[in-house]
Each structure stands twice: as structure tokens, then as C-alpha cells.
Design a protein around this motif. Sequence first.
Motif, PDB file in Angstrom:
ATOM      1  N   LEU A 363      -8.001  -7.362   7.587  1.00  0.00           N
ATOM      2  CA  LEU A 363      -8.212  -7.203   6.148  1.00  0.00           C
ATOM      3  C   LEU A 363      -7.055  -7.838   5.406  1.00  0.00           C
ATOM      4  O   LEU A 363      -5.921  -7.793   5.868  1.00  0.00           O
ATOM      5  N   ILE A 364      -7.376  -8.439   4.259  1.00  0.00           N
ATOM      6  CA  ILE A 364      -6.316  -9.053   3.458  1.00  0.00           C
ATOM      7  C   ILE A 364      -6.574  -8.744   1.995  1.00  0.00           C
ATOM      8  O   ILE A 364      -7.724  -8.692   1.552  1.00  0.00           O
ATOM      9  N   ASP A 365      -5.507  -8.467   1.271  1.00  0.00           N
ATOM     10  CA  ASP A 365      -5.637  -8.300  -0.180  1.00  0.00           C
ATOM     11  C   ASP A 365      -4.258  -8.475  -0.793  1.00  0.00           C
ATOM     12  O   ASP A 365      -3.251  -8.499  -0.086  1.00  0.00           O
ATOM     13  N   ILE A 383      -1.788  -8.210   5.017  1.00  0.00           N
ATOM     14  CA  ILE A 383      -2.834  -8.365   6.032  1.00  0.00           C
ATOM     15  C   ILE A 383      -2.661  -7.228   7.028  1.00  0.00           C
ATOM     16  O   ILE A 383      -1.535  -6.945   7.441  1.00  0.00           O
ATOM     17  N   ILE A 384      -3.758  -6.577   7.400  1.00  0.00           N
ATOM     18  CA  ILE A 384      -3.659  -5.622   8.507  1.00  0.00           C
ATOM     19  C   ILE A 384      -4.724  -5.932   9.559  1.00  0.00           C
ATOM     20  O   ILE A 384      -5.790  -6.469   9.244  1.00  0.00           O
ATOM     21  N   GLN A 397       1.137  -7.596   8.244  1.00  0.00           N
ATOM     22  CA  GLN A 397       1.984  -8.688   7.786  1.00  0.00           C
ATOM     23  C   GLN A 397       1.971  -8.708   6.257  1.00  0.00           C
ATOM     24  O   GLN A 397       0.962  -8.359   5.648  1.00  0.00           O
ATOM     25  N   MET A 398       3.088  -9.112   5.683  1.00  0.00           N
ATOM     26  CA  MET A 398       3.188  -9.119   4.214  1.00  0.00           C
ATOM     27  C   MET A 398       4.014 -10.307   3.752  1.00  0.00           C
ATOM     28  O   MET A 398       4.939 -10.731   4.430  1.00  0.00           O
ATOM     29  N   ILE A 399       3.680 -10.781   2.552  1.00  0.00           N
ATOM     30  CA  ILE A 399       4.517 -11.786   1.897  1.00  0.00           C
ATOM     31  C   ILE A 399       4.485 -11.497   0.407  1.00  0.00           C
ATOM     32  O   ILE A 399       3.426 -11.161  -0.137  1.00  0.00           O
ATOM     33  N   GLY A 400       5.634 -11.579  -0.257  1.00  0.00           N
ATOM     34  CA  GLY A 400       5.627 -11.303  -1.688  1.00  0.00           C
ATOM     35  C   GLY A 400       7.013 -11.327  -2.285  1.00  0.00           C
ATOM     36  O   GLY A 400       8.016 -11.530  -1.585  1.00  0.00           O
ATOM     37  N   VAL A 442       0.472  -0.038   0.602  1.00  0.00           N
ATOM     38  CA  VAL A 442       0.244   0.356   2.001  1.00  0.00           C
ATOM     39  C   VAL A 442      -0.970   1.285   2.101  1.00  0.00           C
ATOM     40  O   VAL A 442      -1.822   1.123   2.982  1.00  0.00           O
ATOM     41  N   ASN A 443      -1.081   2.254   1.176  1.00  0.00           N
ATOM     42  CA  ASN A 443      -2.267   3.112   1.119  1.00  0.00           C
ATOM     43  C   ASN A 443      -3.512   2.284   0.832  1.00  0.00           C
ATOM     44  O   ASN A 443      -4.557   2.449   1.461  1.00  0.00           O
ATOM     45  N   LYS A 444      -3.378   1.389  -0.161  1.00  0.00           N
ATOM     46  CA  LYS A 444      -4.549   0.654  -0.660  1.00  0.00           C
ATOM     47  C   LYS A 444      -5.221  -0.192   0.412  1.00  0.00           C
ATOM     48  O   LYS A 444      -6.441  -0.150   0.568  1.00  0.00           O
ATOM     49  N   ILE A 445      -4.426  -0.969   1.145  1.00  0.00           N
ATOM     50  CA  ILE A 445      -5.043  -1.870   2.139  1.00  0.00           C
ATOM     51  C   ILE A 445      -5.706  -1.032   3.244  1.00  0.00           C
ATOM     52  O   ILE A 445      -6.750  -1.409   3.778  1.00  0.00           O
ATOM     53  N   CYS A 446      -5.120   0.133   3.544  1.00  0.00           N
ATOM     54  CA  CYS A 446      -5.737   0.981   4.578  1.00  0.00           C
ATOM     55  C   CYS A 446      -6.987   1.664   4.043  1.00  0.00           C
ATOM     56  O   CYS A 446      -7.941   1.893   4.794  1.00  0.00           O
ATOM     57  N   GLY A 447      -7.020   1.972   2.749  1.00  0.00           N
ATOM     58  CA  GLY A 447      -8.238   2.492   2.128  1.00  0.00           C
ATOM     59  C   GLY A 447      -9.359   1.475   2.234  1.00  0.00           C
ATOM     60  O   GLY A 447     -10.519   1.815   2.514  1.00  0.00           O
TER      61      GLY A 447
END
Lengths: 459, 459
Positions: A363-365, A383-384, A397-400, A442-447
Motif C-alpha cells: 500500500l502507498i499513500d 509504503i507498507i 518505507q517512507m520519504i518526506g 502511521v495509523n492512516k496507512i495501516c487503516g
Amino acid sequence: MYRNLYNNLVVIGGNAAGLAAASQARRINPELNITVLESGKYISYGTCGLPYYISGYIKRVEDLLTYPKDFFEEKRKIKILTGHRVVGIGPARKELLVNVAETSENKIISYDRLIISSGGSTIVPPIPGIDSSNVFQFRNVEDARKLKDHIDKNSPKKAVIIGGGQIGILMAEAFNKIGIKISLVEMKKRIFSGFEYEISTILSRKAEMENITVLTGAAASSINNSSITIENGEGKKDIDCDLILLATGISANTGFLSDSSIELGKNNAIKVDSKLQTSHMNIYACGDCATVKNIVTGKQDHLPTANNGVKTGRIAGENAAGGNMTFAGSVGTIVDRVLDLEVARTGIGSDEAISMGYEAIKLIDSYASHAESVPGAKKIAIIIIVDTKTRRLLGAQMIGGEGVGKRIDVFATAITSEMTVDDIYMLDLSYSPAISTVWDPVNKICGKAVLALDSKKIQ
Amino acid sequence: MYRNLYNNLVVIGGNAAGLAAASQARRINPELNITVLESGKYISYGTCGLPYYISGYIKRVEDLLTYPKDFFEEKRKIKILTGHRVVGIGPARKELLVNVAETSENKIISYDRLIISSGGSTIVPPIPGIDSSNVFQFRNVEDARKLKDHIDKNSPKKAVIIGGGQIGILMAEAFNKIGIKISLVEMKKRIFSGFEYEISTILSRKAEMENITVLTGAAASSINNSSITIENGEGKKDIDCDLILLATGISANTGFLSDSSIELGKNNAIKVDSKLQTSHMNIYACGDCATVKNIVTGKQDHLPTANNGVKTGRIAGENAAGGNMTFAGSVGTIVDRVLDLEVARTGIGSDEAISMGYEAIKLIDSYASHAESVPGAKKIAIIIIVDTKTRRLLGAQMIGGEGVGKRIDVFATAITSEMTVDDIYMLDLSYSPAISTVWDPVNKICGKAVLALDSKKIQ
């Protein structure tokens, strides 16, 4: 007392892992004789800070030396021998063959127990001209000093970096900051290939925006004093340059073990068990030269990070000195701050998940780093990778622009404790408008993953 | 189909929890009639950002309104009735008595299922003169607008804040930024009394350095138009001021339930189970007006944070609309950025640990937020509370210049998954010199705990 069975501990390598090992051995065993053999001139330097010395952000190389030699010799009663390069080992006789820089002669040093923390070296690709005086490596203080002296004396204008991984990008940024025009040459189809391709793409675009030329799918085929020849699928091309930097990856410094029966694993790293013991019972290994257990895959892997180095060092030191500590392993957590971005990963990527037989989804957002009502919020892409069967998180993974580094640690902790995305979705993470959003990213992407898994279940 | 058993969902409260509930109910049940009753004029505002509006950091109050009314009415088909204050409830008849601001008249509104998310209000202490026109509250957009208008018109020079908790400190900072001289009056022996005293002390000193006068162990005994009388152990004292702000804590808005048989718990918050159901089967509660399960103590607690509000809202909405979601609970994670510091906590404090019968130890130390070779590293103080029997982490608190907010989340995750300090000591946390130290401060303090526990074991 078991301590009397051995009293002579030798540590090969005087950087983070070796000194962590020596110091821990001293802590738990005040009577042991401890000697550290370091091949170079310097000990205890912050490898990860070296690019900042090139960019001038850190002014003096001395600022990277965490502890002086005296500190170890006087406070910790650890003998430090610099300019001592181990060139051979005789495990049966418990002897090392050591080349001494000062005299250029070899001598024998004996041990009762040995800790190998000989680190890693830049992989030098077999390219014609690779020995030219304009080709530099970048792994230790000596390399950094040599490069900085060269830049100060010759004011190079154009450089080529071979390798688009972490060191390649960090050095591209450092050169960029001091006005050296960079071409970054990567053999694979994308830079930062240890990350998912979406992260590579964001980073690549950012590099181009910063006037770094990124050439992917391109291999260096020969080097002259003022140019390098690059080949890709379409043909050859010469790039004029005053300087070439090798950022071609790291291999474990284990050449001196080639005649011994010490077992090696991935990238020639020394195979160790959870006690950091090698295939020889009186020999331990730690840091970049050793394998570590990957918590997600359960296999011995080569994950040469500083975080792993100090942990395995401490445990190897404890155990070599008579203790009994177990290393749980690593989830391969990495972060870099580069080109005004933070890039981080932990756990395994989607390719690795698939190759291991997981039925995984990715998943990516992207999200705001904090409440958008408060000025300064930056974008973070996450991305998870999730196992659809157990709903466990396998990697992230994260970029920002901000708040990436320590957010990846929440994922690292969750992966270590085998949390599902349902668990992480509902984690009670801190909120204040200047620091996060009410639902943390972190909550949001797992939701989002929970929704995807549930709709998949219904189908 | 069970959905036909009820088709009329009413939600009391139009801020974070209520709108999260209404939105989730809509997501899982497209046919339900959903009505939100909001007592005030505004819905969906960021309560936590209100102090920034006073300090001028956020210019327009509109920037705090996350979603407009139209968004819910048109996109989500949720009816929003502002100016509708619920004044009574008849659970047997499934009716609410509602006062309508526009007409000042009461009307009856029926429901099949009800979600109560009526929030919290400032506790108004019974001090003579508390009704004076110079006394302000600060809980919602109306409060903030009233205060801002007053400041803009009257340019107050000196203010007294009653209450030294989160809101008290945040408002002291906001007033300070616009040149209003502050006295902060706290009845307890120290400000920020929900934190360990070491954190209170650091914050108190910082406040004094910023020219905020901190008066502890001091109660307001009477209020006049231009002064307030403060009493402490030593006697009475008058403080001249143009403005008084109440930051005296929050109690749940559950007065309208007093004649009903709906059970209340701590701070008059509505008792709910893990499905967010109240003692009445068709009535759910969420957000600041409801209890939440404290994961560490296992008990229903009152932890009115925005993070808990949106989570319990979403779950209450899901379940009221026919779903079946369970709330795991909260570890009470809080963060504030105030006076150039970040202050955060998660889990339980040392007093609570002792009162629960834990044989707990408390460790404190301070660390650099990132490698000191890289400019800009700040100091972070960390406290952890550890159960000596199980070696589990029970609570963690931090204060420092950077990197506190998301680091507390690592502790929150570790507490949720019942990690020991041995586990956390060896967690694979991210390192880059600009972001952390090789051993992250989170690892370090837990390493210290491991040492302390081991030496205790030996004794």
C-alpha cells in the motif's frame, strides 16, 4: 573461576563495533587484557558523518572522532594499536599475522579469545583505468581526508559518482553543496534500489531538481584521467570529469580469513550465531564484517548499519568476556537525511516478500507530516508491505520533508513485536498540531491496509 | 436484514469524535439516516490548534475548521444541526430533549441508536467573582473568538492563568508571544502535575526564563475586575491583572444525563465497554465525554485526547451502524510543543505504578537528540518506569528541544505490545547523524534499566 581459562582478548578493528565490543568486555571483566588492532590511523570515527565533512557542514575531521585513543587506554585500560593490519589467522594456534605500518614488517600476535570487527570496504569494480589518480573511494577518515585535500588543492568542477545507493546520493549532495557538478551513474534501472521503486522515483526527481544528472541502467566501462566512458542499452558515451568517486557498495573485510576455516555467508560476511560466535568457539564477530539475523526472514543476512554495529559489538564483547547475551536480530532499519528529504526503511521490501512466498500486498499513500493549519507541514509518502494471511506488517518505507526518521521506528518496533496492521491502525500515537495529525500517518496507512484486507476477504 | 431494525442514528456533538462516528457509520451503512446535533455554531474544528490562533501563528479561525458543514451534508449525506443543545434524554422512549439556539425553544428529537460525543468543558471553580467579565474560558472556537476579540479591543497587558496543566502552559506561551505578561497559578505543588516532577521542574524553569511567573501551591480565592487574590501557605496576595483565564481542567459534558440511568465513571465520563457501548444497548459514547480502557492498568480511565477521540469515534460509529469493532484501548499518549520544547508522555507514571502495587523503578537521564558532530543537536531528558518483576516498561516521559514527539511513539508501541526493557534496549531504531545517535536515546535509557535490574538481581 572460568575467567582464568583465558585472559587475553584481541579485537580486530577500532571503529564503532570493535570499540563497543572492547568496552563491554572491560565492563564485565575488569581483569582481562584487551588489545584492539586497527589497520588505519584513526579509531572511533563517525563513518556516517563523513559526507558532512566534504560538504563543509562539519568543519574539522576531528569533530567526527567520537573518543580519543587516550580515553580507551587510560579510562578503560584497553590497549589500542593503530597501523596494525591483520593479514592472516591461525585459529589452531590462536595466532594472528599482523602487518605493522610503521616498520612495514609482519609480527605474530596471540589471543585466547578473538573478536573480529574488521568492517567493510568499498567494492572496486574491474574497470580499465580504475587505478587512475582521479578515482577516489569513500569509506573511512583516511579516504575522506584524501578526497578533501584533493578538492581543496584542485577545485574540481565536474565529478562522476559510480553507484546510486546511500553513499552515492549523500556524496552527490555533498559535492553539489560545494559547487561540483555531479553525474550519478547507476547500473540498475533505478537509484536507491534497496527501496521500493516509488521511493526511488521521488528521490531521483528531487536529485534532478537539484541539478544532479542521474544516469540509470548505465555501467562505467573505462576511465581516463579527464573522462569516464558510460555504456547503457543505447551505446557508449563519454562524460568529462575532474574526479570520479566509487560508491559501488560495501563488502565485508574478510580477505585475511581466506585460508582459515571460519565460515563466511552473504557478501563474504562472517557467519555468526545469536551469541555472535563464529564457527570457531573462541572467535566472535560483529559489525559490518559479520552477518546478523534478519528478524523478518529469520535468516542470517548482511545488514551493515551503524545501529547493528554497536549492538552486535556490545553483545560480542559481553560474550567473549564470559557473559551470555543473545542478539534478537535486526529488522534492517535505515534512515538518511539527503537533499532536504528524509528517506527510511525497515523490514523487508515487496520483492523480498514475494520471493519468500508471502501473499503480500503493498500500500502507498502520502500524508501531511503535521496538521496543515500549522505552517510548515511537509508531505510524507509511506509504503507498507503486509502479509494477507496473518495481516502482519512485513516492511515499511517512507520519504518526506520531516518526521520520517523516528516514525519509521514505530514501524520497526511494530515489526519486531509481530503486530498486525489492525494493531498498528489503533496504536495510541502522540498528537499535537505542530508534530502530527490526529490520526498519525502511521495509523492512516495501516487503516488503509485494514480496509484493503477486509474487502479482499469479502470477495 | 438487521439494518432494518433501526434507521435513525443521532450523534450528539459535531467535533472530532462525533464527526468521526457519523462518517464511519455512513461508510458502512449507506442507507442510515444520520443526524449530528452540535450545541455551538461551529463543527469540525481543531481544538488543539486554538492557542495558535491567540498567538497569531494561525491567522484566521477558519483555518482551524477542518471540514465545512457542506462536506458532511453533501458528500456524506449527514444532516448537521448546529445550535442544537441536548438538555435531557429519555432512553426508554428513545428521545432527546433539545434546546434550539435560534428559537430558544426546546424540541423532542427521536433516535433508534444514539452516539454521545458531547465532549468536555472547562471546570469552573467556585471562586467569588468568577463571573466577572474579565474571566475567560478556553475550550472551543466560540471561547477562542471571544478571547481574541477582547484582546484585540482592550490590549490587556497583564493576565493570570489559573491552572498549570497543558492548556495553562500553552496559553501562557500564546499570551507571552503577543506581549501579555503572565502569572501562572497552580494549586498543586508543581505545574504539569500529570508528569513526573523532574519534567515539571524543567518546564517550570523554562517558563520562568521566558518571563512567565509561576506560582505553585497557590489557589485563587477571589476575583475582582482588576485583580485576583491568591492564597498559599504563607498568606494572601493580590495580583493586578486585566484578564483571567481558566485552565482548570476538563470534565465530561454529561450533565444532561443526570436524570438518566446511563452509568458514569471517572470525571463524570460515560462508562463504555470495548465496543464503545454504554450501559444502554442502543447508546454508544466516544471522545472526551467517555471513558477509555487504559491498556497498562486494564481499567476504564478518562484520557480525553484527540487521538483517543477520533479512534473511539470511528469505532462507535462502526458499531452503532451495525459493525463489530473492538477498541484495544489507550496508553495515554500525549505530546505538546511549548516554549520551544516538546513534552510527551505515554503509559503510567511512578505514583500510579506504586499505587497499583508494582515494584517499579524509575530511571532518568538526558541525551543528545542527534549526533553532536552535526550542528543543532538538542538535549532530551527521558524518564522510564519499569516493573522489576516482569521487566516490562510501564511508562515513559520526555522533554527536549527536538525529536521527542515521535520518539514517545516508540515507547507507546512498546508498551502496547508489552515489551520488556531488554527488548527495547536492542530495538533496531534508525540512525543517521542528523536524526539520531547510533544508540538511539530510547535504546540507551532502556540499557540503563537493564543494568539497574541486573545489579538488583545480583544483590
